[in-house]
Design an enzyme around this catalytic site. Structure first.
Site, PDB file in Angstrom:
ATOM      1  N   ASP A  82     -12.913  -8.820  63.270  1.00  0.00           N
ATOM      2  CA  ASP A  82     -12.871 -10.156  63.867  1.00  0.00           C
ATOM      3  C   ASP A  82     -11.775 -10.103  64.930  1.00  0.00           C
ATOM      4  O   ASP A  82     -10.641  -9.709  64.622  1.00  0.00           O
ATOM      5  CB  ASP A  82     -12.538 -11.183  62.764  1.00  0.00           C
ATOM      6  N   TYR A 129     -22.198 -26.801  77.891  1.00  0.00           N
ATOM      7  CA  TYR A 129     -21.371 -25.583  77.814  1.00  0.00           C
ATOM      8  C   TYR A 129     -19.889 -25.923  77.633  1.00  0.00           C
ATOM      9  O   TYR A 129     -19.058 -25.012  77.560  1.00  0.00           O
ATOM     10  CB  TYR A 129     -21.547 -24.716  79.078  1.00  0.00           C
ATOM     11  N   LYS A 163     -14.999 -19.325  79.755  1.00  0.00           N
ATOM     12  CA  LYS A 163     -15.473 -18.339  80.737  1.00  0.00           C
ATOM     13  C   LYS A 163     -14.598 -18.363  81.994  1.00  0.00           C
ATOM     14  O   LYS A 163     -14.360 -17.312  82.609  1.00  0.00           O
ATOM     15  CB  LYS A 163     -16.941 -18.589  81.109  1.00  0.00           C
ATOM     16  N   ILE A 212     -30.119 -15.790  78.891  1.00  0.00           N
ATOM     17  CA  ILE A 212     -30.959 -14.890  78.081  1.00  0.00           C
ATOM     18  C   ILE A 212     -31.001 -15.451  76.665  1.00  0.00           C
ATOM     19  O   ILE A 212     -29.965 -15.868  76.123  1.00  0.00           O
ATOM     20  CB  ILE A 212     -30.352 -13.469  78.023  1.00  0.00           C
ATOM     21  N   THR A 249     -30.577 -15.407  73.085  1.00  0.00           N
ATOM     22  CA  THR A 249     -29.868 -14.610  72.062  1.00  0.00           C
ATOM     23  C   THR A 249     -29.398 -15.556  70.960  1.00  0.00           C
ATOM     24  O   THR A 249     -29.552 -16.777  71.070  1.00  0.00           O
ATOM     25  CB  THR A 249     -28.614 -13.925  72.659  1.00  0.00           C
TER      26      THR A 249
HETATM   27  P1  NAD Z   1     -24.761 -12.717  70.617  1.00  0.00           P
HETATM   28  O1  NAD Z   1     -24.665 -13.828  69.634  1.00  0.00           O
HETATM   29  O2  NAD Z   1     -25.749 -11.654  70.349  1.00  0.00           O
HETATM   30  O3  NAD Z   1     -23.341 -12.034  70.840  1.00  0.00           O
HETATM   31  C1  NAD Z   1     -22.120 -12.738  70.689  1.00  0.00           C
HETATM   32  C2  NAD Z   1     -21.266 -11.854  69.821  1.00  0.00           C
HETATM   33  O4  NAD Z   1     -19.939 -12.397  69.664  1.00  0.00           O
HETATM   34  C3  NAD Z   1     -21.849 -11.703  68.392  1.00  0.00           C
HETATM   35  O5  NAD Z   1     -22.020 -10.335  68.111  1.00  0.00           O
HETATM   36  C4  NAD Z   1     -20.772 -12.313  67.522  1.00  0.00           C
HETATM   37  O6  NAD Z   1     -20.695 -11.711  66.254  1.00  0.00           O
HETATM   38  C5  NAD Z   1     -19.543 -12.026  68.369  1.00  0.00           C
HETATM   39  N1  NAD Z   1     -18.368 -12.778  67.930  1.00  0.00           N
HETATM   40  C6  NAD Z   1     -18.248 -14.139  67.815  1.00  0.00           C
HETATM   41  N2  NAD Z   1     -17.034 -14.436  67.302  1.00  0.00           N
HETATM   42  C7  NAD Z   1     -16.397 -13.252  67.068  1.00  0.00           C
HETATM   43  C8  NAD Z   1     -15.146 -12.894  66.533  1.00  0.00           C
HETATM   44  N3  NAD Z   1     -14.268 -13.832  66.110  1.00  0.00           N
HETATM   45  N4  NAD Z   1     -14.822 -11.576  66.438  1.00  0.00           N
HETATM   46  C9  NAD Z   1     -15.679 -10.615  66.865  1.00  0.00           C
HETATM   47  N5  NAD Z   1     -16.880 -10.895  67.392  1.00  0.00           N
HETATM   48  C10 NAD Z   1     -17.244 -12.201  67.492  1.00  0.00           C
HETATM   49  O7  NAD Z   1     -25.054 -13.437  72.017  1.00  0.00           O
HETATM   50  P2  NAD Z   1     -25.028 -12.848  73.506  1.00  0.00           P
HETATM   51  O8  NAD Z   1     -25.743 -13.861  74.326  1.00  0.00           O
HETATM   52  O9  NAD Z   1     -25.449 -11.446  73.511  1.00  0.00           O
HETATM   53  O10 NAD Z   1     -23.480 -12.950  73.911  1.00  0.00           O
HETATM   54  C11 NAD Z   1     -22.738 -11.843  74.383  1.00  0.00           C
HETATM   55  C12 NAD Z   1     -21.873 -12.263  75.555  1.00  0.00           C
HETATM   56  O11 NAD Z   1     -22.716 -12.551  76.662  1.00  0.00           O
HETATM   57  C13 NAD Z   1     -21.047 -13.508  75.292  1.00  0.00           C
HETATM   58  O12 NAD Z   1     -19.784 -13.364  75.923  1.00  0.00           O
HETATM   59  C14 NAD Z   1     -21.858 -14.579  76.018  1.00  0.00           C
HETATM   60  O13 NAD Z   1     -21.094 -15.699  76.378  1.00  0.00           O
HETATM   61  C15 NAD Z   1     -22.292 -13.778  77.210  1.00  0.00           C
HETATM   62  N6  NAD Z   1     -23.382 -14.357  77.993  1.00  0.00           N
HETATM   63  C16 NAD Z   1     -24.537 -14.741  77.386  1.00  0.00           C
HETATM   64  C17 NAD Z   1     -25.550 -15.295  78.160  1.00  0.00           C
HETATM   65  C18 NAD Z   1     -26.835 -15.756  77.512  1.00  0.00           C
HETATM   66  O14 NAD Z   1     -27.552 -16.558  78.136  1.00  0.00           O
HETATM   67  N7  NAD Z   1     -27.178 -15.280  76.329  1.00  0.00           N
HETATM   68  C19 NAD Z   1     -25.391 -15.439  79.557  1.00  0.00           C
HETATM   69  C20 NAD Z   1     -24.211 -15.021  80.140  1.00  0.00           C
HETATM   70  C21 NAD Z   1     -23.206 -14.477  79.362  1.00  0.00           C
END
Ligand code: NAD
Length: 266
Positions: free
Chosen positions: A64, A155, A162, A191, A193
């Protein structure tokens, strides 16, 4: 010969096969990198382990990012196993549901600070631990979203996190340049997710992004993976401190013809 032969890449933030971090891990491994995965909590292990095994991961470690001890253990394990690190990927975000929706002016201090801590300040925590292992320089990257620069409904706390992440990217790049470590942020389009599922109205946001982006396309985890590969490799050797978009051009659009939009949404 792969672009990343002999490189060690540590990827934080794979929760399942839809995670952007997983798209990145696959792309880096495809070009020869050895991947180490770190996941947030024990209950994710059953999803993450088979993924890691499918790309030959020897190390998959729970941490974590709010626990300094757990992070120390991850970097100690990488040092013991490989003696170095070349690429660090921060693909982590968290905000509680109440801190994403509702009126911005009502945003709770605790919710906002937690989102900033886990989603942005953690990049400093990871980078500080990575620097001594990046003996021949390296590449650090994180994932951001354009809600940092333009207002996107629902958001709230994540948008501010961010914005902090992008500023941290710049300051880390300035500081770590002396160690030949580059630090960049990838600004990905929307995306579907696990995390995105916490954003109210995300399905509409996806549709809007598709019909208003110049390319009329959505972005996939693999699209982000290929940009991450570029940033991890020597091809991007003089690029640092940047926010680089992979969003089918969505961020450049200031105005969309309302009638054309209505027709496309029909
Ligand atoms: P995701 O839920 O698959 O990934 C987010 C990850 O953060 C997870 O693996 C979760 O376990 C981890 N996490 C949360 N709290 C945590 C903690 N305390 N310690 C360790 N890990 C922790 O979703 P995602 O969309 O793949 O997100 C990945 C990144 O991409 C994020 O920074 C997200 O903001 C960014 N992002 C996502 C999008 C989208 O539309 N999905 C767009 C732009 C950016």
């Amino acid at each position: 010969m792969g672009l990343l032969d002999g490189k060690i890449a540590l990827v934080f933030g794979v929760a399942n096969k839809n995670s952007i971090g997983w798209g990145i891990a696959k792309a880096l491994q495809r070009e020869g990198a050895t991947i180490v995965l770190s996941y947030a909590m024990d209950r994710l292990e059953k999803r993450v382990r088979p993924l890691g095994e499918s790309i030959g991961c020897e190390l998959m470690l729970q941490a974590d990012v709010s626990s300094g001890d757990e992070l120390d253990a991850v970097f100690a394990a990488v040092e013991e196993q490989y003696g170095k690190l070349d690429v660090l990927v921060h693909s982590i975000a968290f905000a509680d549901r109440e801190s994403l929706g509702g009126r911005f002016v009502e945003l709770s201090r605790a919710g906002l600070l937690a989102a900033i801590d886990i989603s942005a300040v953690s990049l400093i925590e990871l980078s500080r631990r990575a620097e001594p292992l990046m003996k021949d320089g390296g590449s650090i990257m994180s994932l951001t979203y354009n809600a940092s620069r333009q207002v996107i409904p629902n958001y709230n706390a994540m948008a501010i996190a961010k914005a902090a992440l992008e500023a941290i990217t710049m300051y880390l790049a300035a500081d770590l340049g002396q160690s030949k470590i580059r630090v960049n942020a990838i600004s990905a389009g929307a995306i579907k997710t696990l995390s995105a599922g916490g954003i109210a109205g995300f399905r509409d946001l996806l549709k809007y992004a598709e019909v208003t982006s110049p390319m009329n396309e959505l972005v996939s985890q693999d699209d982000v993976g290929d940009l991450a590969l570029f940033l991890a490799s020597d091809l991007s050797r003089r690029i640092t401190g940047e926010v680089i978009y992979v969003d089918a051009g969505h961020n450049i659009m200031g105005y969309t013809d309302v009638e054309a939009l209505a027709r496309q949404l029909d």
